[in-house]
Design a protein around this motif. Sequence first.
Motif, PDB file in Angstrom:
ATOM      1  N   GLN A  39     -40.420  65.474 196.400  1.00 33.82           N
ATOM      2  CA  GLN A  39     -39.886  64.568 197.409  1.00 33.82           C
ATOM      3  C   GLN A  39     -40.143  63.138 196.968  1.00 33.82           C
ATOM      4  N   ALA A  40     -39.065  62.399 196.814  1.00 34.79           N
ATOM      5  CA  ALA A  40     -39.141  60.988 196.461  1.00 34.79           C
ATOM      6  C   ALA A  40     -39.123  60.146 197.735  1.00 34.79           C
ATOM      7  N   PRO A  41     -39.634  58.931 197.685  1.00 37.23           N
ATOM      8  CA  PRO A  41     -39.651  58.074 198.879  1.00 37.23           C
ATOM      9  C   PRO A  41     -38.256  57.894 199.452  1.00 37.23           C
ATOM     10  N   GLY A  42     -38.133  58.124 200.750  1.00 38.53           N
ATOM     11  CA  GLY A  42     -36.854  57.941 201.431  1.00 38.53           C
ATOM     12  C   GLY A  42     -35.852  59.044 201.204  1.00 38.53           C
ATOM     13  N   LYS A  43     -36.252  60.086 200.495  1.00 41.14           N
ATOM     14  CA  LYS A  43     -35.318  61.184 200.220  1.00 41.14           C
ATOM     15  C   LYS A  43     -35.856  62.490 200.789  1.00 41.14           C
ATOM     16  N   GLU A  44     -34.973  63.459 200.923  1.00 40.27           N
ATOM     17  CA  GLU A  44     -35.389  64.765 201.402  1.00 40.27           C
ATOM     18  C   GLU A  44     -36.073  65.545 200.275  1.00 40.27           C
ATOM     19  N   ARG A  45     -36.892  66.487 200.696  1.00 38.73           N
ATOM     20  CA  ARG A  45     -37.510  67.380 199.737  1.00 38.73           C
ATOM     21  C   ARG A  45     -36.421  68.191 199.031  1.00 38.73           C
ATOM     22  N   GLU A  46     -36.601  68.390 197.727  1.00 47.43           N
ATOM     23  CA  GLU A  46     -35.608  69.146 196.982  1.00 47.43           C
ATOM     24  C   GLU A  46     -36.262  70.198 196.091  1.00 47.43           C
ATOM     25  N   PHE A  47     -35.547  71.266 195.902  1.00 47.73           N
ATOM     26  CA  PHE A  47     -35.968  72.354 195.035  1.00 47.73           C
ATOM     27  C   PHE A  47     -35.919  71.894 193.587  1.00 47.73           C
ATOM     28  N   VAL A  48     -36.934  72.263 192.822  1.00 52.12           N
ATOM     29  CA  VAL A  48     -36.972  71.947 191.398  1.00 52.12           C
ATOM     30  C   VAL A  48     -36.817  73.224 190.568  1.00 52.12           C
ATOM     31  N   THR A  49     -37.685  74.180 190.806  1.00 52.97           N
ATOM     32  CA  THR A  49     -37.661  75.421 190.051  1.00 52.97           C
ATOM     33  C   THR A  49     -38.526  76.458 190.742  1.00 52.97           C
ATOM     34  N   ALA A  50     -38.360  77.725 190.374  1.00 53.74           N
ATOM     35  CA  ALA A  50     -39.189  78.796 190.914  1.00 53.74           C
ATOM     36  C   ALA A  50     -39.268  79.939 189.920  1.00 53.74           C
ATOM     37  N   SER A  54     -43.872  88.617 189.443  1.00 56.00           N
ATOM     38  CA  SER A  54     -43.951  89.931 188.803  1.00 56.00           C
ATOM     39  C   SER A  54     -43.064  90.034 187.570  1.00 56.00           C
ATOM     40  N   SER A  55     -41.856  89.489 187.635  1.00 54.53           N
ATOM     41  CA  SER A  55     -40.902  89.676 186.548  1.00 54.53           C
ATOM     42  C   SER A  55     -40.807  88.484 185.600  1.00 54.53           C
ATOM     43  N   GLY A  56     -41.211  87.315 186.087  1.00 55.22           N
ATOM     44  CA  GLY A  56     -41.058  86.106 185.289  1.00 55.22           C
ATOM     45  C   GLY A  56     -39.666  85.490 185.359  1.00 55.22           C
ATOM     46  N   ARG A  57     -38.804  86.055 186.181  1.00 57.57           N
ATOM     47  CA  ARG A  57     -37.452  85.491 186.316  1.00 57.57           C
ATOM     48  C   ARG A  57     -37.539  84.101 186.932  1.00 57.57           C
ATOM     49  N   SER A  63     -30.510  69.411 187.953  1.00 61.99           N
ATOM     50  CA  SER A  63     -31.021  68.117 187.516  1.00 61.99           C
ATOM     51  C   SER A  63     -32.185  68.229 186.523  1.00 61.99           C
ATOM     52  N   VAL A  64     -32.817  69.397 186.446  1.00 60.42           N
ATOM     53  CA  VAL A  64     -33.966  69.558 185.542  1.00 60.42           C
ATOM     54  C   VAL A  64     -33.732  70.630 184.488  1.00 60.42           C
ATOM     55  N   GLN A  65     -32.616  71.325 184.593  1.00 66.58           N
ATOM     56  CA  GLN A  65     -32.318  72.395 183.635  1.00 66.58           C
ATOM     57  C   GLN A  65     -32.366  71.851 182.213  1.00 66.58           C
ATOM     58  N   GLY A  66     -33.088  72.546 181.345  1.00 65.09           N
ATOM     59  CA  GLY A  66     -33.184  72.131 179.958  1.00 65.09           C
ATOM     60  C   GLY A  66     -34.297  71.140 179.672  1.00 65.09           C
ATOM     61  N   ARG A  67     -34.867  70.571 180.719  1.00 65.88           N
ATOM     62  CA  ARG A  67     -35.966  69.604 180.529  1.00 65.88           C
ATOM     63  C   ARG A  67     -37.290  70.140 181.062  1.00 65.88           C
ATOM     64  N   PHE A  68     -37.235  70.902 182.134  1.00 62.52           N
ATOM     65  CA  PHE A  68     -38.432  71.438 182.773  1.00 62.52           C
ATOM     66  C   PHE A  68     -38.537  72.935 182.493  1.00 62.52           C
ATOM     67  N   THR A  69     -39.774  73.417 182.417  1.00 62.48           N
ATOM     68  CA  THR A  69     -40.015  74.843 182.235  1.00 62.48           C
ATOM     69  C   THR A  69     -41.141  75.292 183.145  1.00 62.48           C
ATOM     70  N   ILE A  70     -40.874  76.323 183.917  1.00 60.94           N
ATOM     71  CA  ILE A  70     -41.901  76.908 184.778  1.00 60.94           C
ATOM     72  C   ILE A  70     -42.450  78.159 184.101  1.00 60.94           C
ATOM     73  N   PHE A  80     -47.444  76.859 186.084  1.00 66.93           N
ATOM     74  CA  PHE A  80     -47.324  75.590 185.372  1.00 66.93           C
ATOM     75  C   PHE A  80     -45.893  75.060 185.471  1.00 66.93           C
ATOM     76  N   LEU A  81     -45.788  73.742 185.410  1.00 57.69           N
ATOM     77  CA  LEU A  81     -44.484  73.096 185.308  1.00 57.69           C
ATOM     78  C   LEU A  81     -44.559  72.109 184.154  1.00 57.69           C
ATOM     79  N   GLN A  82     -43.943  72.477 183.054  1.00 55.69           N
ATOM     80  CA  GLN A  82     -43.867  71.594 181.897  1.00 55.69           C
ATOM     81  C   GLN A  82     -42.636  70.711 182.055  1.00 55.69           C
ATOM     82  N   MET A  83     -42.851  69.408 182.067  1.00 58.83           N
ATOM     83  CA  MET A  83     -41.759  68.463 182.287  1.00 58.83           C
ATOM     84  C   MET A  83     -41.611  67.587 181.048  1.00 58.83           C
ATOM     85  N   ASN A  84     -40.470  67.700 180.405  1.00 56.01           N
ATOM     86  CA  ASN A  84     -40.179  66.921 179.206  1.00 56.01           C
ATOM     87  C   ASN A  84     -39.001  65.983 179.463  1.00 56.01           C
ATOM     88  N   SER A  85     -38.844  65.010 178.597  1.00 54.37           N
ATOM     89  CA  SER A  85     -37.738  64.050 178.703  1.00 54.37           C
ATOM     90  C   SER A  85     -37.643  63.484 180.112  1.00 54.37           C
TER      91      SER A  85
END
Length: 126
Positions: A39-50, A54-57, A63-70, A80-85
């Motif tokens: 959640q950024a200031p003045g903005k609504e909470r948003e989904f990033v990743t999940a 059990s399966s790792g799916r 907006s984060v595809q290809g840059r972030f890895t859960i 963990f949330l690895q955030m690159n670029s």
Amino acid sequence: QVQLVESGGGLVQAGGSLRLSCAASGRSFSSYTMGWFRQAPGKEREFVTAIVWSSGRTNYADSVQGRFTISRDNAKNTVFLQMNSLKPDDTAVYYCAADRRAWGQIVTTGDEYDYWGQGTQVTVSS
């Protein structure tokens, strides 16, 4: 009692990387889906990743595809949330959340998650 404790936030320049951790305790999370929201200031909470514990799916916001890895470490009960670029638009408070009724599914709506951490600030400077 379920507890989620985030760590790893901080200040980074655009193009840099950070790794967030979410230490989960209080029960087994093998049937849970674990998510990251922001959640950024003045903005609504948003989904990033999940991730389905059990399966790792995984699922990512466009907006984060290809840059972030859960990922998760079963032995440490940690997600963990690895955030690159990183970009200035990634600046927000990042929250870890747990969905105990997921049963292998991933939902992107925050209201469906049952437990939340206190949040960790990520600031990306331009």
